[in-house]
Design a protein around this motif. Structure first.
Motif, short mmCIF file in Angstrom:
data_model
loop_
_atom_site.label_atom_id
_atom_site.label_comp_id
_atom_site.label_asym_id
_atom_site.label_seq_id
_atom_site.Cartn_x
_atom_site.Cartn_y
_atom_site.Cartn_z
N HIS A 1 0.80 -1.18 0.04
CA HIS A 1 0.02 0.07 -0.11
C HIS A 1 0.83 1.31 0.11
CE1 HIS A 1 -3.69 2.06 1.98
NE2 HIS A 1 -3.57 2.51 1.02
N SER A 2 1.97 1.18 0.79
CA SER A 2 2.95 2.28 0.73
C SER A 2 3.89 1.68 1.26
CB SER A 2 2.60 3.29 1.98
OG SER A 2 2.50 2.83 3.07
N ALA A 3 5.34 2.62 1.23
CA ALA A 3 6.68 2.33 1.41
C ALA A 3 6.71 1.94 2.69
CB ALA A 3 7.52 3.31 1.05
N ASN A 4 5.86 2.30 3.75
CA ASN A 4 6.02 2.01 5.25
C ASN A 4 5.30 0.61 5.48
OD1 ASN A 4 7.38 4.33 5.54
ND2 ASN A 4 5.46 5.61 6.10
N ASP A 5 4.77 0.10 4.87
CA ASP A 5 3.83 -1.19 4.95
C ASP A 5 4.87 -2.57 4.81
OD1 ASP A 5 1.35 0.02 5.43
OD2 ASP A 5 1.01 0.13 3.42
N ASP A 6 4.45 -3.31 5.81
CA ASP A 6 5.22 -4.57 5.87
C ASP A 6 5.02 -5.63 5.03
OD1 ASP A 6 7.32 -4.08 8.00
OD2 ASP A 6 5.58 -4.14 9.39
N TYR A 7 3.53 -5.61 4.59
CA TYR A 7 2.78 -6.93 3.68
C TYR A 7 2.12 -6.37 2.62
CZ TYR A 7 3.51 -9.02 8.21
OH TYR A 7 4.18 -9.78 9.39
N PRO A 8 1.87 -6.97 1.47
CA PRO A 8 1.30 -6.46 0.16
C PRO A 8 -0.32 -6.62 0.55
CG PRO A 8 2.09 -8.86 -0.04
CD PRO A 8 2.70 -8.37 1.28
N VAL A 9 -0.86 -5.74 -0.40
CA VAL A 9 -2.31 -5.68 -0.34
C VAL A 9 -2.86 -7.30 -0.77
CG1 VAL A 9 -4.25 -4.87 -1.45
CG2 VAL A 9 -2.51 -3.20 -0.91
N VAL A 10 -3.64 -7.72 -0.20
CA VAL A 10 -4.58 -9.06 -0.36
C VAL A 10 -6.04 -8.75 -1.19
CG1 VAL A 10 -2.93 -10.14 1.06
CG2 VAL A 10 -5.38 -9.33 1.85
N HIS A 11 -6.50 -7.53 -0.64
CA HIS A 11 -8.13 -7.48 -1.17
C HIS A 11 -8.27 -6.12 -1.52
CE1 HIS A 11 -12.23 -7.65 -1.68
NE2 HIS A 11 -12.20 -6.79 -0.47
N VAL A 12 -8.76 -5.62 -2.55
CA VAL A 12 -9.28 -4.12 -2.88
C VAL A 12 -10.55 -4.16 -2.97
CG1 VAL A 12 -8.86 -2.44 -4.61
CG2 VAL A 12 -7.03 -4.07 -4.10
N GLU A 13 -11.00 -3.27 -2.06
CA GLU A 13 -12.67 -2.93 -1.99
C GLU A 13 -12.80 -1.30 -2.31
OE1 GLU A 13 -16.24 -2.74 1.21
OE2 GLU A 13 -14.37 -4.01 1.55
N GLN A 14 -13.65 -1.44 -3.39
CA GLN A 14 -14.07 0.04 -4.01
C GLN A 14 -14.84 0.90 -2.84
OE1 GLN A 14 -12.94 1.12 -6.98
NE2 GLN A 14 -11.85 -0.69 -7.25
N ASN A 15 -14.82 2.13 -3.05
CA ASN A 15 -15.63 3.03 -2.05
C ASN A 15 -16.21 4.34 -2.81
OD1 ASN A 15 -16.64 4.17 0.24
ND2 ASN A 15 -14.72 5.38 0.88
N GLY A 16 -17.09 3.89 -3.73
CA GLY A 16 -17.68 5.11 -4.37
C GLY A 16 -16.46 5.57 -5.41
N SER A 17 -16.50 6.93 -5.44
CA SER A 17 -15.57 7.75 -6.15
C SER A 17 -14.52 8.01 -5.36
CB SER A 17 -16.22 8.94 -6.48
OG SER A 17 -16.73 9.76 -5.45
N ALA A 18 -14.51 7.65 -3.97
CA ALA A 18 -13.25 7.81 -3.00
C ALA A 18 -12.29 6.83 -3.45
CB ALA A 18 -13.93 7.96 -1.73
N ARG A 19 -11.08 7.01 -2.67
CA ARG A 19 -9.86 6.30 -2.68
C ARG A 19 -10.16 4.88 -2.32
NH1 ARG A 19 -4.64 9.94 -1.03
NH2 ARG A 19 -4.34 10.78 -3.01
N THR A 20 -9.84 3.91 -2.92
CA THR A 20 -10.32 2.45 -2.79
C THR A 20 -9.57 2.01 -1.36
OG1 THR A 20 -8.42 1.55 -3.98
CG2 THR A 20 -10.59 1.58 -5.09
N TYR A 21 -10.43 1.10 -0.79
CA TYR A 21 -9.89 0.39 0.62
C TYR A 21 -8.78 -0.60 0.16
CZ TYR A 21 -13.73 2.39 3.24
OH TYR A 21 -14.65 3.13 4.03
N CYS A 22 -7.69 -0.66 0.83
CA CYS A 22 -6.47 -1.43 0.67
C CYS A 22 -6.50 -2.15 1.93
CB CYS A 22 -5.12 -0.73 0.55
SG CYS A 22 -5.15 0.28 -0.99
N ILE A 23 -6.72 -3.71 1.67
CA ILE A 23 -6.70 -4.55 2.87
C ILE A 23 -5.41 -5.30 2.88
CG2 ILE A 23 -8.14 -6.16 4.11
CD1 ILE A 23 -9.48 -3.69 3.93
#
Length: 293
Positions: free
Chosen positions: A140-162
């Motif tokens: 999700h970003s350089a500060n994260d330890d693990y990769p994204v495993v699921h992406v969830e849309q949130n309308g026109s806003a930025r998507t949720y990164c799980i």
């Protein structure tokens, strides 16, 4: 010269003089609708009474000033595209706040930000230096330890990164080594591996909801998200049969523990870790996902 022509000429010169006077008031918005129309002089073709955009730019350069069209905030011009005018939570004086963070501010304070940004909303900005678009298999970003495993849309806003439970890899190994976790599995420290009870003890769902909580711009604080995660994990643990035992190889050889108790212990330790060390992750997500107005 007839009286009518003299009158028209006087009006024309009056318009020129008024326009010239308005130029001297650099930074003061002029309403051209107040002046008599003078199409032949090209005086009032814009809201600021300059002949054209070039004339306006020349005047600004010559007089070392900027003429504003929009609103003011504490006597400063607000760029509506990138800025908001907010009330300082301490001094109660208006100040300019950037609409969207694009670089990490380590001094970011959510309590202050949420109080000052009364029109805050989920960010609809495109990917930037702080927020990379969600993609499964990528961090999700350089500060994260693990990769994204699921992406969830949130309308026109930025998507949720799980990315599930985010206990750092070294802490996962240490927890398994010390007996806090039965297995070195960040999402399922109790039930993974031989002799376990499988996905019924997984914390992945609780951690996924926790990810979304950090990424949702509502007037809650970190403790609300962390405590909700603990409650969700405890529900998972209490679903394990009270007499279930898990046998595994520990430091002193083969060992057997009550699975429910081990699950509750792991949940409590993960919650404690978040309460002590999770503020940086919380502040990062709120800067990524929340815009001031």
């Amino acid at each position: 010269m007839s009286k009518l022509l003299c009158f028209k000429a006087a009006i024309a010169w009056m318009v020129v003089l008024i326009a010239s006077a308005s130029w001297a008031q650099c930074g003061v918005t002029q309403d051209c609708s107040l002046f008599p129309p003078a199409p032949t002089l090209n005086v009032c073709t814009a809201n600021l009474c300059f002949r054209n955009a070039e004339a306006r730019r020349e005047y600004e350069q010559k007089n070392n000033c900027t003429i504003f069209d929009g609103d003011l905030c504490a006597s400063r011009v607000v760029n509506a595209a990138t800025q908001c005018c907010v009330m300082d939570s301490v001094t109660q004086i208006s100040k300019i706040q950037q609409k969207q963070y694009t670089k990490l501010d380590k001094k970011f304070n959510w309590d202050i930000y949420s109080k000052e940004c009364t029109k805050m909303q989920q960010s609809q900005a495109k990917p930037d230096e702080l927020w990379a678009q969600c993609k499964v298999g990528q961090k999700h970003s350089a500060n994260d330890d693990y990769p994204v495993v699921h992406v969830e849309q949130n309308g026109s806003a930025r998507t949720y990164c799980i990315d599930g439970c985010s206990t750092p890899p070294e802490i996962v190994k240490l927890s398994a080594f010390s007996g806090i976790f039965i297995y070195a599995d960040r999402n399922n420290p109790t039930g993974a591996g031989p002799g376990g009870i499988g996905n019924s003890s997984s914390f992945f769902g609780a951690c996924s909801s926790h990810d979304k909580c950090y990424q949702t711009c509502i007037a809650n604080d970190q403790s609300v998200c962390d405590n909700n995660m603990l409650s969700d994990m405890q529900v998972v643990c209490n679903g394990i049969p009270a007499d279930h035992e898990t046998t595994f190889k520990g430091l002193l050889g083969e060992n057997s523990v009550n699975t429910r108790h081990a699950c509750l212990l792991a949940a409590e330790k993960m919650h404690t870790g978040l309460r002590k060390f999770g503020s940086s992750a919380f502040n990062l997500r709120r800067q990524q996902y929340c815009q001031c107005c």
